[in-house]
Design a protein around this motif. Structure first.
Motif, PDB file in Angstrom:
ATOM      1  N   GLY A   1       0.793  -1.218   0.000  1.00 17.35           N
ATOM      2  CA  GLY A   1       0.000   0.000   0.000  1.00 17.35           C
ATOM      3  C   GLY A   1       0.825   1.268   0.000  1.00 17.35           C
ATOM      4  O   GLY A   1       0.264   2.368  -0.115  1.00 17.35           O
ATOM      5  N   GLN A   2       2.153   1.157   0.093  1.00 20.30           N
ATOM      6  CA  GLN A   2       3.025   2.331   0.014  1.00 20.30           C
ATOM      7  C   GLN A   2       3.400   2.677  -1.424  1.00 20.30           C
ATOM      8  O   GLN A   2       4.164   3.615  -1.657  1.00 20.30           O
ATOM      9  CB  GLN A   2       4.303   2.079   0.819  1.00 20.30           C
TER      10      GLN A   2
ATOM     11  N   TRP B   1      -6.051   0.059  -5.340  1.00 14.21           N
ATOM     12  CA  TRP B   1      -5.847  -1.384  -5.276  1.00 14.21           C
ATOM     13  C   TRP B   1      -6.695  -1.981  -4.156  1.00 14.21           C
ATOM     14  O   TRP B   1      -7.047  -1.336  -3.178  1.00 14.21           O
ATOM     15  CB  TRP B   1      -4.367  -1.701  -5.036  1.00 14.21           C
ATOM     16  N   ARG B   2      -7.002  -3.235  -4.348  1.00 15.58           N
ATOM     17  CA  ARG B   2      -7.683  -4.028  -3.316  1.00 15.58           C
ATOM     18  C   ARG B   2      -6.956  -5.363  -3.212  1.00 15.58           C
ATOM     19  O   ARG B   2      -6.495  -5.915  -4.206  1.00 15.58           O
ATOM     20  CB  ARG B   2      -9.152  -4.253  -3.682  1.00 15.58           C
TER      21      ARG B   2
ATOM     22  N   HIS C   1      -7.629  12.280   5.736  1.00 15.34           N
ATOM     23  CA  HIS C   1      -8.488  11.463   4.864  1.00 15.34           C
ATOM     24  C   HIS C   1      -7.820  10.160   4.478  1.00 15.34           C
ATOM     25  O   HIS C   1      -8.492   9.181   4.148  1.00 15.34           O
ATOM     26  CB  HIS C   1      -8.865  12.268   3.617  1.00 15.34           C
ATOM     27  N   GLY C   2      -6.473  10.148   4.464  1.00 10.90           N
ATOM     28  CA  GLY C   2      -5.740   8.910   4.196  1.00 10.90           C
ATOM     29  C   GLY C   2      -5.401   8.664   2.746  1.00 10.90           C
ATOM     30  O   GLY C   2      -4.745   7.669   2.431  1.00 10.90           O
ATOM     31  N   ASP C   3      -5.861   9.530   1.849  1.00 17.70           N
ATOM     32  CA  ASP C   3      -5.530   9.362   0.437  1.00 17.70           C
ATOM     33  C   ASP C   3      -5.550  10.731  -0.228  1.00 17.70           C
ATOM     34  O   ASP C   3      -5.758  11.757   0.415  1.00 17.70           O
ATOM     35  CB  ASP C   3      -6.484   8.384  -0.256  1.00 17.70           C
ATOM     36  N   GLY C   4      -5.320  10.764  -1.525  1.00 12.27           N
ATOM     37  CA  GLY C   4      -5.375  12.005  -2.263  1.00 12.27           C
ATOM     38  C   GLY C   4      -4.158  12.890  -2.068  1.00 12.27           C
ATOM     39  O   GLY C   4      -3.158  12.502  -1.465  1.00 12.27           O
ATOM     40  N   LEU C   5      -4.263  14.094  -2.599  1.00  6.27           N
ATOM     41  CA  LEU C   5      -3.188  15.079  -2.547  1.00  6.27           C
ATOM     42  C   LEU C   5      -3.415  15.969  -1.340  1.00  6.27           C
ATOM     43  O   LEU C   5      -4.428  16.674  -1.261  1.00  6.27           O
ATOM     44  CB  LEU C   5      -3.190  15.915  -3.830  1.00  6.27           C
TER      45      LEU C   5
ATOM     46  N   ARG D   1      -1.764   7.594   3.766  1.00  8.40           N
ATOM     47  CA  ARG D   1      -2.109   6.227   3.359  1.00  8.40           C
ATOM     48  C   ARG D   1      -3.333   5.754   4.127  1.00  8.40           C
ATOM     49  O   ARG D   1      -3.502   6.051   5.315  1.00  8.40           O
ATOM     50  CB  ARG D   1      -0.943   5.277   3.627  1.00  8.40           C
ATOM     51  N   ARG D   2      -4.156   5.001   3.446  1.00  9.79           N
ATOM     52  CA  ARG D   2      -5.359   4.447   4.087  1.00  9.79           C
ATOM     53  C   ARG D   2      -4.989   3.284   5.005  1.00  9.79           C
ATOM     54  O   ARG D   2      -3.991   2.602   4.790  1.00  9.79           O
ATOM     55  CB  ARG D   2      -6.323   3.933   3.024  1.00  9.79           C
ATOM     56  N   PRO D   3      -5.820   3.020   6.013  1.00  3.11           N
ATOM     57  CA  PRO D   3      -5.609   1.816   6.823  1.00  3.11           C
ATOM     58  C   PRO D   3      -5.730   0.567   5.961  1.00  3.11           C
ATOM     59  O   PRO D   3      -6.520   0.534   5.006  1.00  3.11           O
ATOM     60  CB  PRO D   3      -6.738   1.892   7.862  1.00  3.11           C
ATOM     61  N   LEU D   4      -4.980  -0.439   6.303  1.00  6.11           N
ATOM     62  CA  LEU D   4      -4.962  -1.666   5.507  1.00  6.11           C
ATOM     63  C   LEU D   4      -6.355  -2.266   5.362  1.00  6.11           C
ATOM     64  O   LEU D   4      -6.732  -2.733   4.277  1.00  6.11           O
ATOM     65  CB  LEU D   4      -4.011  -2.683   6.140  1.00  6.11           C
TER      66      LEU D   4
END
Length: 315
Positions: free
Chosen positions: A15-16, A26-27, A188-192, A306-309
């Motif tokens: 996820g990095q 991705w999933r 938010h964990g994602d985006g710019l 980064r989003r939580p796993l």
């Protein structure tokens, strides 16, 4: 199914990987046989990436991180790209000791956290031919080509394409809206990432105020001034080749990070169908998938959110 802590760490490292607008598209699905990596259509960029090409390339980057993480733990992952459902996915089978490249991948584990993209200036840097040769060979090991743009006239022409394509993007209101949709507070964990309080003003400025001409000029300047300007591509075009390009890109980026180098992407001529054949002609043929500058950052790069796993797991 409870996921083994070792595999959870592999997935965290996957996820990095880099992705367009940091969409993290991705999933992951884990079963007794191994790990599946799927693209996430809900994280698509219909304007910037209408075919899903960059989304699949991003998933290829995540696949390479998985391979590196497993190799560092003395394991191998048998990679099997397949086509099903909402697009291509990759099945990585565990339980064997890997191929001959496992020993080459394992040292890259520590580079996953050190790899960052960079939008600022690069320090003056005289790259050695040995580093470029290593990066070219690294891409070839993954089934892709990597071509440095060294001739001054070719670099000028590539920079001109970057300028024209950038201007076209920034003149498109739909493209600006899509960009600002992904400009978010770091929590938010994602985006710019943008400031929680200042984000609204930043998004409004990007949508209505930023000059297309100025942005195009800045991107062209970055292409001309890049310590190293590189194009990565494949022989033919298609989803499986995009997965190949993603794995090759990430392996190149991790190898570059070993030398303290960061990438600044200049993909505009590839993102717009009008300009991509012209870039391919300048590069000597093939299908260019990514264009980027490489150098030592004149500053301190920071990791993107980064989003939580658990949000990335496919049930």
């Amino acid at each position: 199914m409870e996921i083994d802590p070792v595999i959870r760490e592999w997935l965290r490292l996957a996820g990095q990987a880099p992705s367009s607008h940091n969409t993290q598209p991705w999933r992951f699905r884990v079963d007794r046989a191994g790990i599946e990596v799927w693209t996430d259509p809900a994280r698509s960029l219909p304007v910037n990436d209408p075919t899903g090409r960059e989304r699949i390339i991003s998933c290829g980057c995540a696949v390479l991180n998985l391979r590196v993480a497993a190799a560092a733990d003395g394991q191998g992952l048998n990679v099997r790209p397949e086509q099903a459902g909402d697009g291509p996915f990759v099945r990585l089978l565990t339980g064997h000791h890997g191929g001959p490249d496992r020993q080459e991948l394992a040292p890259l584990r520590d580079c996953i956290g050190a790899r960052h993209s960079w939008r600022g200036r690069f320090r003056p840097y005289e790259h050695t031919p040995d580093i470029i040769t290593t990066l070219v060979q690294t891409a070839r090991q993954e089934g892709a080509w990597l071509r440095p743009v060294t001739d001054p006239e070719s670099r000028r022409e590539v920079a001109d394409l970057v300028q024209a394509a950038t201007a076209a993007q920034w003149k498109n209101p739909a493209w600006r809206r899509e960009l600002t949709h992904w400009m978010r507070a770091p929590s938010h964990g994602d985006g710019l990432p943008v400031g929680r309080l200042s984000g609204g003003l930043t998004r409004w400025s990007v949508r209505h105020l930023v000059s297309a001409r100025a942005m195009a000029r800045d991107e062209a300047r970055a292409a001309r001034a890049a310590p190293v300007l590189l194009a990565l591509g494949t022989g033919i075009e298609g989803p499986m080749q995009w997965l190949t390009a993603g794995q090759a890109l990430q392996r190149v980026l991790l190898e570059a990070a070993r030398h303290g180098l960061c990438a600044r992407y200049l993909n505009q001529p590839i993102q717009l169908a009008e300009w991509r054949p012209k870039l391919a002609e300048l590069l000597g043929g093939g299908q260019p998938q990514l264009l980027f500058a490489l150098g030592r950052p004149d500053g301190t790069p920071h990791p993107t959110p980064r989003r939580p796993l658990d949000e990335m797991l496919k049930r």
